[in-house]
Design a protein around this motif. Structure first.
Motif, mmCIF file in Angstrom:
data_model
loop_
_atom_site.group_PDB
_atom_site.id
_atom_site.type_symbol
_atom_site.label_atom_id
_atom_site.label_comp_id
_atom_site.label_asym_id
_atom_site.label_seq_id
_atom_site.Cartn_x
_atom_site.Cartn_y
_atom_site.Cartn_z
ATOM 1 N N ARG A 107 0.908 -1.286 0.057
ATOM 2 C CA ARG A 107 0.029 -0.027 -0.095
ATOM 3 C C ARG A 107 0.674 1.203 0.184
ATOM 4 N NH1 ARG A 107 -4.123 1.759 4.815
ATOM 5 N NH2 ARG A 107 -5.139 3.660 3.903
ATOM 6 N N GLY A 108 1.946 1.405 0.852
ATOM 7 C CA GLY A 108 2.822 2.505 0.691
ATOM 8 C C GLY A 108 3.409 2.766 -0.340
ATOM 9 N N GLY A 109 3.885 1.582 -1.303
ATOM 10 C CA GLY A 109 4.624 1.929 -2.491
ATOM 11 C C GLY A 109 3.256 2.326 -3.764
ATOM 12 N N ARG A 110 2.250 1.968 -3.391
ATOM 13 C CA ARG A 110 1.323 2.552 -4.511
ATOM 14 C C ARG A 110 1.015 4.042 -4.188
ATOM 15 N NH1 ARG A 110 -1.362 -2.568 -3.150
ATOM 16 N NH2 ARG A 110 -2.706 -1.489 -1.612
ATOM 17 N N GLN A 111 0.959 4.160 -2.836
ATOM 18 C CA GLN A 111 0.634 5.656 -2.556
ATOM 19 C C GLN A 111 1.860 6.630 -2.644
ATOM 20 O OE1 GLN A 111 -0.093 5.787 1.632
ATOM 21 N NE2 GLN A 111 -2.388 5.319 1.231
ATOM 22 N N ALA A 112 3.066 5.948 -2.927
ATOM 23 C CA ALA A 112 4.250 6.531 -3.254
ATOM 24 C C ALA A 112 4.266 6.853 -4.677
ATOM 25 C CB ALA A 112 5.543 5.847 -2.907
ATOM 26 N N VAL A 113 3.918 5.966 -5.572
ATOM 27 C CA VAL A 113 3.618 6.143 -7.077
ATOM 28 C C VAL A 113 2.644 7.321 -7.300
ATOM 29 C CG1 VAL A 113 2.918 5.048 -9.156
ATOM 30 C CG2 VAL A 113 4.226 3.664 -7.542
ATOM 31 N N LEU A 114 1.452 7.406 -6.655
ATOM 32 C CA LEU A 114 0.298 8.305 -6.834
ATOM 33 C C LEU A 114 0.954 9.549 -6.461
ATOM 34 C CD1 LEU A 114 -2.621 6.473 -5.586
ATOM 35 C CD2 LEU A 114 -1.812 6.714 -7.677
ATOM 36 N N ALA A 115 1.789 9.640 -5.361
ATOM 37 C CA ALA A 115 2.376 11.111 -4.904
ATOM 38 C C ALA A 115 3.035 11.596 -5.880
ATOM 39 C CB ALA A 115 2.843 10.888 -3.356
ATOM 40 N N THR A 116 4.097 10.655 -6.323
ATOM 41 C CA THR A 116 5.190 11.121 -7.449
ATOM 42 C C THR A 116 4.420 11.926 -8.469
ATOM 43 O OG1 THR A 116 6.581 9.322 -6.577
ATOM 44 C CG2 THR A 116 7.118 10.365 -8.886
ATOM 45 N N THR A 117 3.647 11.168 -8.978
ATOM 46 C CA THR A 117 2.757 11.656 -10.221
ATOM 47 C C THR A 117 2.000 12.907 -9.733
ATOM 48 O OG1 THR A 117 2.111 9.426 -10.919
ATOM 49 C CG2 THR A 117 0.843 11.192 -11.769
ATOM 50 N N VAL A 118 1.492 13.244 -8.686
ATOM 51 C CA VAL A 118 0.977 14.551 -8.456
ATOM 52 C C VAL A 118 1.928 15.506 -8.167
ATOM 53 C CG1 VAL A 118 -0.338 15.778 -6.467
ATOM 54 C CG2 VAL A 118 -1.090 13.347 -7.243
ATOM 55 N N LEU A 119 3.004 15.417 -7.449
ATOM 56 C CA LEU A 119 4.089 16.391 -7.378
ATOM 57 C C LEU A 119 4.755 16.776 -8.661
ATOM 58 C CD1 LEU A 119 5.557 14.959 -3.946
ATOM 59 C CD2 LEU A 119 4.053 17.014 -4.311
ATOM 60 N N ALA A 120 5.165 15.618 -9.370
ATOM 61 C CA ALA A 120 5.841 16.032 -10.519
ATOM 62 C C ALA A 120 4.746 16.808 -11.626
ATOM 63 C CB ALA A 120 6.303 14.634 -11.397
ATOM 64 N N SER A 121 3.382 16.422 -11.556
ATOM 65 C CA SER A 121 2.590 17.186 -12.521
ATOM 66 C C SER A 121 2.375 18.662 -11.885
ATOM 67 C CB SER A 121 1.151 16.591 -12.279
ATOM 68 O OG SER A 121 1.254 15.087 -12.982
ATOM 69 N N LEU A 122 2.266 18.703 -10.587
ATOM 70 C CA LEU A 122 2.282 20.159 -10.104
ATOM 71 C C LEU A 122 3.459 21.123 -10.380
ATOM 72 C CD1 LEU A 122 0.756 19.563 -6.667
ATOM 73 C CD2 LEU A 122 -0.343 20.750 -8.376
ATOM 74 N N ALA A 123 4.607 20.300 -10.253
ATOM 75 C CA ALA A 123 5.897 21.145 -10.623
ATOM 76 C C ALA A 123 5.755 21.512 -12.133
ATOM 77 C CB ALA A 123 6.991 20.173 -10.555
ATOM 78 N N SER A 124 5.507 20.493 -13.065
ATOM 79 C CA SER A 124 5.479 21.080 -14.347
ATOM 80 C C SER A 124 4.246 21.892 -14.666
ATOM 81 C CB SER A 124 5.217 19.502 -15.182
ATOM 82 O OG SER A 124 4.034 18.836 -14.805
ATOM 83 N N VAL A 170 -5.573 11.371 -7.353
ATOM 84 C CA VAL A 170 -6.259 11.654 -6.275
ATOM 85 C C VAL A 170 -7.277 10.791 -6.014
ATOM 86 C CG1 VAL A 170 -7.663 13.323 -4.956
ATOM 87 C CG2 VAL A 170 -5.229 14.006 -6.078
ATOM 88 N N ALA A 171 -7.877 10.485 -6.964
ATOM 89 C CA ALA A 171 -9.153 9.473 -7.005
ATOM 90 C C ALA A 171 -8.765 8.218 -6.615
ATOM 91 C CB ALA A 171 -9.904 9.358 -8.435
ATOM 92 N N TYR A 172 -7.563 7.628 -7.176
ATOM 93 C CA TYR A 172 -6.948 6.304 -6.730
ATOM 94 C C TYR A 172 -6.478 6.286 -5.494
ATOM 95 C CZ TYR A 172 -7.090 3.559 -11.114
ATOM 96 O OH TYR A 172 -7.420 3.067 -12.357
ATOM 97 N N TRP A 173 -5.811 7.544 -4.823
ATOM 98 C CA TRP A 173 -5.533 7.713 -3.866
ATOM 99 C C TRP A 173 -6.605 7.275 -2.437
ATOM 100 C CZ3 TRP A 173 -0.314 9.641 -1.820
ATOM 101 C CH2 TRP A 173 -0.304 9.844 -0.663
ATOM 102 N N ARG A 174 -7.744 8.039 -2.965
ATOM 103 C CA ARG A 174 -8.656 7.981 -2.138
ATOM 104 C C ARG A 174 -9.389 6.417 -1.993
ATOM 105 N NH1 ARG A 174 -12.859 12.553 -2.830
ATOM 106 N NH2 ARG A 174 -13.735 11.914 -0.822
ATOM 107 N N LEU A 175 -9.503 5.761 -3.160
ATOM 108 C CA LEU A 175 -9.682 4.429 -3.215
ATOM 109 C C LEU A 175 -8.797 3.534 -2.268
ATOM 110 C CD1 LEU A 175 -10.836 4.169 -6.881
ATOM 111 C CD2 LEU A 175 -12.240 3.970 -4.848
#
Length: 202
Positions: A107-124, A170-175
């Motif tokens: 679960r922690g690994g999946r959340q890390a992947v989702l967080a990476t996508t969100v943070l990289a997208s915000l920076a870009s 974010v939707a996947y994170w909530r699930l």
């Protein structure tokens, strides 16, 4: 192949398509940063580039460029190079892991992947919006000056795509917060009610 397995595979097709888009967006950012580093001269030439292209920028943003960015353009040039490279690498890595190993991660690994996508997208998004403003480009909902101009340029299109990536992540994170792996949720949704055998306890 069972109907349940077919439904589960079919439910992944839109996600796979979106992750391929994320790969392409990550490639664009990664190659943009790599080209700047490989060709050289970007940090040293950024001040002149901004001075030339920002003539049509909004006055408030031009004042910001003249007062803060252009005097320190060399340092900002290196930050842009590194930022584009890191954002691209993060988006590519997150998309590949999500495509190939997401179900097998804890679960922690999946959340890390989702967080990476969100943070990289915000920076870009932050970089793309600033590039758009620095170029003095019109807002995307305005009619171009002539038929040879684009109504939506790349620096406008990328933030819109990455807002979608953020929304999906974010939707996947909530699930995932429910504790039950997402794959099991999808399988249980498509499996339907479990038949009760005769004599079984209810």
């Amino acid at each position: 192949m069972s109907a349940q397995a077919q439904d589960t595979r079919a439910s992944r097709i839109p996600l796979i398509g979106l992750l391929l888009v994320q790969l392409f967006v990550g490639y664009e950012w990664f190659m943009s940063g790599l080209t700047k580093i490989y060709r050289g001269g970007f940090p040293g030439g950024l001040a002149k580039e901004l001075s030339d292209k920002s003539t049509g920028a909004a006055q408030w943003y031009k004042s910001f460029l003249d007062g803060s960015i252009i005097p320190n353009a060399n340092a900002f040039g290196y930050l842009i190079e590194i930022g584009e490279l890191l954002v691209g690498a993060a988006l590519i890595a997150a998309a590949i892991v999500w495509l190939l190993r997401f179900e097998r991660l804890p679960r922690g690994g999946r959340q890390a992947v989702l967080a990476t996508t969100v943070l990289a997208s915000l920076a870009s998004i932050f970089m793309a919006v600033n590039f758009h403003l620095a170029n003095g480009a019109p807002h995307p909902w305005l009619i171009p000056k002539d038929g040879f101009d684009e109504s939506v340029d790349l620096d406008t299109l990328l933030p819109l795509i990455q807002l979608v990536l953020i929304g999906v992540s974010v939707a996947y994170w909530r699930l995932e917060r429910g504790g039950k792996p997402l794959g099991r949720r999808l399988r249980s949704r498509f499996a339907g009610p479990v038949p009760v055998q005769k004599g079984a306890l209810r």
